[in-house]
Design a protein around this motif. Structure first.
Motif, mmCIF file in Angstrom:
data_model
loop_
_atom_site.group_PDB
_atom_site.id
_atom_site.type_symbol
_atom_site.label_atom_id
_atom_site.label_comp_id
_atom_site.label_asym_id
_atom_site.label_seq_id
_atom_site.Cartn_x
_atom_site.Cartn_y
_atom_site.Cartn_z
ATOM 1 N N ARG A 211 -24.833 17.603 17.737
ATOM 2 C CA ARG A 211 -24.684 18.192 19.060
ATOM 3 C C ARG A 211 -23.694 17.388 19.892
ATOM 4 N N ASP A 212 -23.159 18.048 20.890
ATOM 5 C CA ASP A 212 -22.259 17.423 21.851
ATOM 6 C C ASP A 212 -23.102 16.691 22.885
ATOM 7 N N ARG A 213 -22.786 15.430 23.162
ATOM 8 C CA ARG A 213 -23.561 14.631 24.112
ATOM 9 C C ARG A 213 -23.152 14.900 25.566
ATOM 10 N N GLY A 214 -22.026 15.550 25.749
ATOM 11 C CA GLY A 214 -21.567 15.829 27.096
ATOM 12 C C GLY A 214 -20.790 14.693 27.727
ATOM 13 N N ASP A 215 -20.534 13.618 26.971
ATOM 14 C CA ASP A 215 -19.783 12.478 27.502
ATOM 15 C C ASP A 215 -18.523 12.186 26.691
ATOM 16 N N GLY A 216 -18.076 13.206 25.923
ATOM 17 C CA GLY A 216 -16.898 13.023 25.091
ATOM 18 C C GLY A 216 -17.223 12.603 23.674
ATOM 19 N N TRP A 217 -18.501 12.334 23.394
ATOM 20 C CA TRP A 217 -18.935 11.931 22.061
ATOM 21 C C TRP A 217 -19.877 12.975 21.490
ATOM 22 N N MET A 218 -20.047 12.933 20.164
ATOM 23 C CA MET A 218 -21.012 13.783 19.478
ATOM 24 C C MET A 218 -22.047 12.893 18.807
ATOM 25 N N GLU A 219 -23.169 13.502 18.425
ATOM 26 C CA GLU A 219 -24.203 12.751 17.726
ATOM 27 C C GLU A 219 -24.752 13.588 16.584
ATOM 28 N N VAL A 220 -25.096 12.899 15.497
ATOM 29 C CA VAL A 220 -25.733 13.548 14.368
ATOM 30 C C VAL A 220 -27.061 12.843 14.135
ATOM 31 N N GLU A 221 -28.121 13.629 14.010
ATOM 32 C CA GLU A 221 -29.454 13.055 13.830
ATOM 33 C C GLU A 221 -29.582 12.434 12.444
ATOM 34 N N MET A 222 -29.955 11.151 12.405
ATOM 35 C CA MET A 222 -30.130 10.437 11.148
ATOM 36 C C MET A 222 -31.563 10.550 10.633
ATOM 37 N N GLY A 223 -32.508 10.723 11.539
ATOM 38 C CA GLY A 223 -33.903 10.806 11.149
ATOM 39 C C GLY A 223 -34.787 10.500 12.339
ATOM 40 N N GLN A 224 -36.106 10.466 12.101
ATOM 41 C CA GLN A 224 -37.074 10.197 13.161
ATOM 42 C C GLN A 224 -38.052 9.119 12.716
ATOM 43 N N PHE A 225 -38.665 8.480 13.717
ATOM 44 C CA PHE A 225 -39.588 7.390 13.443
ATOM 45 C C PHE A 225 -40.669 7.364 14.510
ATOM 46 N N LEU A 226 -41.938 7.360 14.089
ATOM 47 C CA LEU A 226 -43.057 7.273 15.023
ATOM 48 C C LEU A 226 -43.493 5.818 15.146
ATOM 49 N N ASN A 227 -43.271 5.243 16.319
ATOM 50 C CA ASN A 227 -43.674 3.860 16.581
ATOM 51 C C ASN A 227 -45.089 3.891 17.162
ATOM 52 N N GLU A 228 -46.055 3.891 16.281
ATOM 53 C CA GLU A 228 -47.438 4.142 16.707
ATOM 54 C C GLU A 228 -48.011 3.026 17.578
ATOM 55 N N CYS A 229 -47.937 1.799 17.102
ATOM 56 C CA CYS A 229 -48.594 0.698 17.820
ATOM 57 C C CYS A 229 -47.617 -0.327 18.369
ATOM 58 N N GLY A 230 -46.348 -0.242 17.973
ATOM 59 C CA GLY A 230 -45.382 -1.223 18.441
ATOM 60 C C GLY A 230 -45.590 -2.588 17.811
ATOM 61 N N ASP A 231 -46.250 -2.631 16.638
ATOM 62 C CA ASP A 231 -46.477 -3.904 15.971
ATOM 63 C C ASP A 231 -45.176 -4.450 15.404
ATOM 64 N N ASP A 232 -45.245 -5.713 14.951
ATOM 65 C CA ASP A 232 -44.073 -6.329 14.347
ATOM 66 C C ASP A 232 -43.663 -5.570 13.090
#
Length: 272
Positions: A211-232
């Motif tokens: 998608r177009d970011r609206g600031d002159g750059w584009m982005e492509v989704e690499m993946g997703q990550f659920l940070n459940e507890c914020g542990d190390d």
């Protein structure tokens, strides 16, 4: 009878601080009495990161906490010697990061030789001024880009989306559009070998992850990550060419890799 006449101000502040920045802004529109509570420092300090004083410039400490909050939403702050940026997502106050190209591990191959990356200044016309330099991939046969971040730096209980932020030198650049790249996100605490294969071409009808970011750059989704507890732990992400066809790639500029809370808003069509 208004609730502000029934409950003490400290109690109202606590209630509003347990909601979200968006809810606090809505509460401020209820009445003049409610606004004074919803806008108070005691509420907005709860929405700020616990270490915000060490992140922002000392000149901002004299501002009200609501002003500090929105400054951190709309003005990315450079950290890690200027190689990363940090800001808050305005609706939720969740942490957002971008690892600039200088914070990434990048290898590119020209014929049989590994080459250092060419850098260009963002002072040139048409480039973002978030980082002083970006990676200019002008002519390569093979490329790999890797980054990582400690999960304790991210907001807990948050689903993050990881994006490669880039732009093509011009719309007619074809080499990267015709070769598949693999995008991978991995949490070192959970074995994962899923590889997303995409063409970096925003003008294709099936460009679902771009998608177009609206600031002159584009982005492509690499993946997703659920940070459940914020542990190390360590979150790693990479872009790697999976097509080893013997021809050149050219014409892509990489600003960095961004981690932001999942946004369900519709994508901007950039194929016109």
């Amino acid at each position: 009878m208004e609730i502000t006449r029934i409950l003490p101000e400290d109690c109202l502040c606590l209630i509003i601080s347990l909601t979200s920045p968006a809810d606090a802004c809505r509460s401020a529109m209820v009445s003049h009495a409610f606004r004074s509570v919803a806008d108070c420092d005691a509420v907005w300090e709860k929405f700020l990161p616990s270490d915000y004083r060490s992140i922002i410039s000392s000149s901002l400490l004299s501002l009200g906490k609501k002003d500090v909050y929105f400054h951190m939403c709309f003005h990315p702050i450079l950290i890690q010697n200027g190689t990363m940026s940090f800001q808050l997502e305005k609706e939720s106050g969740k942490k957002c990061y971008m690892l600039g190209a200088k914070a990434l591990s990048m290898i590119w191959l020209l014929r049989d030789t590994f080459m250092p990356f060419p850098w260009i200044s963002t002072s040139l016309p048409g480039l973002s001024d978030r980082f002083p330099e970006v990676a200019n991939i002008n002519l390569v046969w093979w490329i790999e880009v890797k980054g990582k971040i400690e999960t304790r730096n991210l907001s807990p209980n948050t689903n993050y989306v990881i994006y490669l932020v880039f732009k093509l030198r011009d719309r007619h650049t074809i080499e990267f559009k015709h070769r598949t790249v693999g995008l991978h996100v991995n949490d070192d605490r959970v074995a994962s070998w899923e590889l997303r294969r995409v063409l970096i071409d925003p003008y294709r009808c099936d460009a679902l992850y771009i998608r177009d970011r609206g600031d002159g750059w584009m982005e492509v989704e690499m993946g997703q990550f659920l940070n459940e507890c914020g542990d190390d732990g360590t979150l790693e992400f990479s872009l790697r060419e999976t097509d080893t066809s013997n021809f050149h790639n050219r014409g892509i500029i990489i600003e960095g890799i961004e981690l932001s809370p999942k946004d369900i808003s519709s994508l901007v069509d950039v194929r016109q």
